[in-house]
Design a protein around this motif. Sequence first.
Motif, PDB file in Angstrom:
ATOM      1  N   MET A  50     106.215 141.846  27.680  1.00 25.73           N
ATOM      2  CA  MET A  50     105.261 141.584  26.634  1.00 25.73           C
ATOM      3  C   MET A  50     104.588 142.881  26.181  1.00 25.73           C
ATOM      4  O   MET A  50     104.303 143.040  25.001  1.00 25.73           O
ATOM      5  CB  MET A  50     104.231 140.576  27.137  1.00 25.73           C
ATOM      6  N   ALA A  51     104.328 143.824  27.100  1.00 26.67           N
ATOM      7  CA  ALA A  51     103.607 145.046  26.752  1.00 26.67           C
ATOM      8  C   ALA A  51     104.383 145.938  25.799  1.00 26.67           C
ATOM      9  O   ALA A  51     103.799 146.683  25.030  1.00 26.67           O
ATOM     10  CB  ALA A  51     103.246 145.810  28.020  1.00 26.67           C
ATOM     11  N   ASN A  52     105.701 145.861  25.835  1.00 24.60           N
ATOM     12  CA  ASN A  52     106.504 146.718  24.972  1.00 24.60           C
ATOM     13  C   ASN A  52     106.893 146.053  23.662  1.00 24.60           C
ATOM     14  O   ASN A  52     107.604 146.637  22.854  1.00 24.60           O
ATOM     15  CB  ASN A  52     107.759 147.172  25.722  1.00 24.60           C
ATOM     16  N   ASP A  53     106.453 144.835  23.456  1.00 19.95           N
ATOM     17  CA  ASP A  53     106.804 144.091  22.255  1.00 19.95           C
ATOM     18  C   ASP A  53     105.739 144.332  21.184  1.00 19.95           C
ATOM     19  O   ASP A  53     104.649 143.794  21.264  1.00 19.95           O
ATOM     20  CB  ASP A  53     106.894 142.602  22.595  1.00 19.95           C
ATOM     21  N   PRO A  54     106.032 145.159  20.152  1.00 14.81           N
ATOM     22  CA  PRO A  54     105.020 145.464  19.137  1.00 14.81           C
ATOM     23  C   PRO A  54     104.906 144.381  18.072  1.00 14.81           C
ATOM     24  O   PRO A  54     105.115 144.613  16.889  1.00 14.81           O
ATOM     25  CB  PRO A  54     105.519 146.781  18.551  1.00 14.81           C
ATOM     26  N   SER A  55     104.590 143.182  18.516  1.00 11.20           N
ATOM     27  CA  SER A  55     104.529 142.091  17.544  1.00 11.20           C
ATOM     28  C   SER A  55     103.192 141.360  17.588  1.00 11.20           C
ATOM     29  O   SER A  55     103.121 140.179  17.307  1.00 11.20           O
ATOM     30  CB  SER A  55     105.675 141.111  17.788  1.00 11.20           C
ATOM     31  N   GLY A  98      90.368 143.190   7.467  1.00 11.23           N
ATOM     32  CA  GLY A  98      91.796 143.109   7.170  1.00 11.23           C
ATOM     33  C   GLY A  98      92.654 143.078   8.420  1.00 11.23           C
ATOM     34  O   GLY A  98      92.173 143.235   9.536  1.00 11.23           O
ATOM     35  N   LYS A  99      93.936 142.856   8.212  1.00  5.98           N
ATOM     36  CA  LYS A  99      94.890 142.755   9.307  1.00  5.98           C
ATOM     37  C   LYS A  99      95.218 144.136   9.860  1.00  5.98           C
ATOM     38  O   LYS A  99      95.327 145.104   9.103  1.00  5.98           O
ATOM     39  CB  LYS A  99      96.156 142.069   8.801  1.00  5.98           C
ATOM     40  N   SER A 100      95.408 144.231  11.169  1.00  8.89           N
ATOM     41  CA  SER A 100      95.755 145.469  11.845  1.00  8.89           C
ATOM     42  C   SER A 100      96.971 145.216  12.732  1.00  8.89           C
ATOM     43  O   SER A 100      97.036 144.226  13.438  1.00  8.89           O
ATOM     44  CB  SER A 100      94.563 145.923  12.701  1.00  8.89           C
ATOM     45  N   GLY A 101      97.925 146.124  12.699  1.00  5.32           N
ATOM     46  CA  GLY A 101      99.099 145.971  13.561  1.00  5.32           C
ATOM     47  C   GLY A 101     100.361 146.323  12.821  1.00  5.32           C
ATOM     48  O   GLY A 101     100.302 146.740  11.661  1.00  5.32           O
ATOM     49  N   PRO A 102     101.480 146.201  13.468  1.00  7.74           N
ATOM     50  CA  PRO A 102     101.668 145.563  14.772  1.00  7.74           C
ATOM     51  C   PRO A 102     101.217 146.464  15.921  1.00  7.74           C
ATOM     52  O   PRO A 102     101.226 147.680  15.825  1.00  7.74           O
ATOM     53  CB  PRO A 102     103.163 145.314  14.836  1.00  7.74           C
ATOM     54  N   HIS A 103     100.795 145.806  17.002  1.00  9.42           N
ATOM     55  CA  HIS A 103     100.358 146.470  18.226  1.00  9.42           C
ATOM     56  C   HIS A 103     101.187 145.946  19.384  1.00  9.42           C
ATOM     57  O   HIS A 103     101.621 144.800  19.365  1.00  9.42           O
ATOM     58  CB  HIS A 103      98.884 146.156  18.538  1.00  9.42           C
ATOM     59  N   THR A 104     101.344 146.772  20.407  1.00  7.28           N
ATOM     60  CA  THR A 104     101.937 146.280  21.645  1.00  7.28           C
ATOM     61  C   THR A 104     100.841 145.565  22.430  1.00  7.28           C
ATOM     62  O   THR A 104      99.644 145.731  22.158  1.00  7.28           O
ATOM     63  CB  THR A 104     102.505 147.421  22.508  1.00  7.28           C
ATOM     64  N   TRP A 105     101.251 144.784  23.409  1.00 10.17           N
ATOM     65  CA  TRP A 105     100.281 144.093  24.260  1.00 10.17           C
ATOM     66  C   TRP A 105      99.406 145.115  24.985  1.00 10.17           C
ATOM     67  O   TRP A 105      98.196 144.936  25.107  1.00 10.17           O
ATOM     68  CB  TRP A 105     101.007 143.185  25.244  1.00 10.17           C
ATOM     69  N   ALA A 106     100.007 146.215  25.430  1.00  8.68           N
ATOM     70  CA  ALA A 106      99.252 147.262  26.120  1.00  8.68           C
ATOM     71  C   ALA A 106      98.196 147.869  25.194  1.00  8.68           C
ATOM     72  O   ALA A 106      97.082 148.171  25.628  1.00  8.68           O
ATOM     73  CB  ALA A 106     100.195 148.338  26.646  1.00  8.68           C
ATOM     74  N   GLU A 107      98.527 148.049  23.928  1.00  6.11           N
ATOM     75  CA  GLU A 107      97.550 148.573  22.966  1.00  6.11           C
ATOM     76  C   GLU A 107      96.378 147.604  22.800  1.00  6.11           C
ATOM     77  O   GLU A 107      95.226 148.023  22.746  1.00  6.11           O
ATOM     78  CB  GLU A 107      98.204 148.841  21.614  1.00  6.11           C
ATOM     79  N   LEU A 108      96.678 146.307  22.712  1.00  2.00           N
ATOM     80  CA  LEU A 108      95.610 145.317  22.597  1.00  2.00           C
ATOM     81  C   LEU A 108      94.702 145.336  23.818  1.00  2.00           C
ATOM     82  O   LEU A 108      93.474 145.264  23.696  1.00  2.00           O
ATOM     83  CB  LEU A 108      96.172 143.912  22.401  1.00  2.00           C
ATOM     84  N   GLN A 109      95.290 145.449  25.004  1.00  5.02           N
ATOM     85  CA  GLN A 109      94.492 145.503  26.220  1.00  5.02           C
ATOM     86  C   GLN A 109      93.604 146.743  26.224  1.00  5.02           C
ATOM     87  O   GLN A 109      92.443 146.676  26.624  1.00  5.02           O
ATOM     88  CB  GLN A 109      95.388 145.481  27.452  1.00  5.02           C
ATOM     89  N   SER A 110      94.134 147.861  25.767  1.00  8.11           N
ATOM     90  CA  SER A 110      93.361 149.096  25.697  1.00  8.11           C
ATOM     91  C   SER A 110      92.209 148.965  24.697  1.00  8.11           C
ATOM     92  O   SER A 110      91.072 149.363  24.988  1.00  8.11           O
ATOM     93  CB  SER A 110      94.271 150.258  25.308  1.00  8.11           C
ATOM     94  N   LEU A 111      92.491 148.407  23.529  1.00  9.07           N
ATOM     95  CA  LEU A 111      91.440 148.195  22.529  1.00  9.07           C
ATOM     96  C   LEU A 111      90.344 147.283  23.076  1.00  9.07           C
ATOM     97  O   LEU A 111      89.153 147.528  22.874  1.00  9.07           O
ATOM     98  CB  LEU A 111      92.030 147.599  21.249  1.00  9.07           C
ATOM     99  N   ALA A 112      90.741 146.241  23.789  1.00 12.96           N
ATOM    100  CA  ALA A 112      89.763 145.313  24.368  1.00 12.96           C
ATOM    101  C   ALA A 112      88.925 146.014  25.435  1.00 12.96           C
ATOM    102  O   ALA A 112      87.701 145.853  25.482  1.00 12.96           O
ATOM    103  CB  ALA A 112      90.476 144.099  24.953  1.00 12.96           C
ATOM    104  N   ALA A 113      89.560 146.814  26.273  1.00  8.60           N
ATOM    105  CA  ALA A 113      88.842 147.534  27.329  1.00  8.60           C
ATOM    106  C   ALA A 113      87.837 148.522  26.747  1.00  8.60           C
ATOM    107  O   ALA A 113      86.788 148.775  27.342  1.00  8.60           O
ATOM    108  CB  ALA A 113      89.836 148.262  28.232  1.00  8.60           C
ATOM    109  N   GLN A 114      88.136 149.042  25.561  1.00  6.17           N
ATOM    110  CA  GLN A 114      87.247 149.999  24.896  1.00  6.17           C
ATOM    111  C   GLN A 114      86.188 149.302  24.040  1.00  6.17           C
ATOM    112  O   GLN A 114      85.383 149.960  23.390  1.00  6.17           O
ATOM    113  CB  GLN A 114      88.061 150.941  24.016  1.00  6.17           C
TER     114      GLN A 114
END
Length: 59
Positions: free
Chosen positions: A1-6, A14-30
Amino acid sequence: MANDPSWYLNRPQGKSGPHTWAELQSLAAQGQISPQDGVWNPAAARPRKPGTGALPRGF
């Protein structure tokens, strides 16, 4: 899931992406994903909101 940029963020500005799951987790942690932001994957029926218990485990 972390490598899937969907993954996308539906933000008030507005809409942002596509992001990988790892990117979303990083954004959330920040603290860069707010409760108003929807998290969306093309395989999902509709955007999911952080904090609603509707997000996949690990978020």
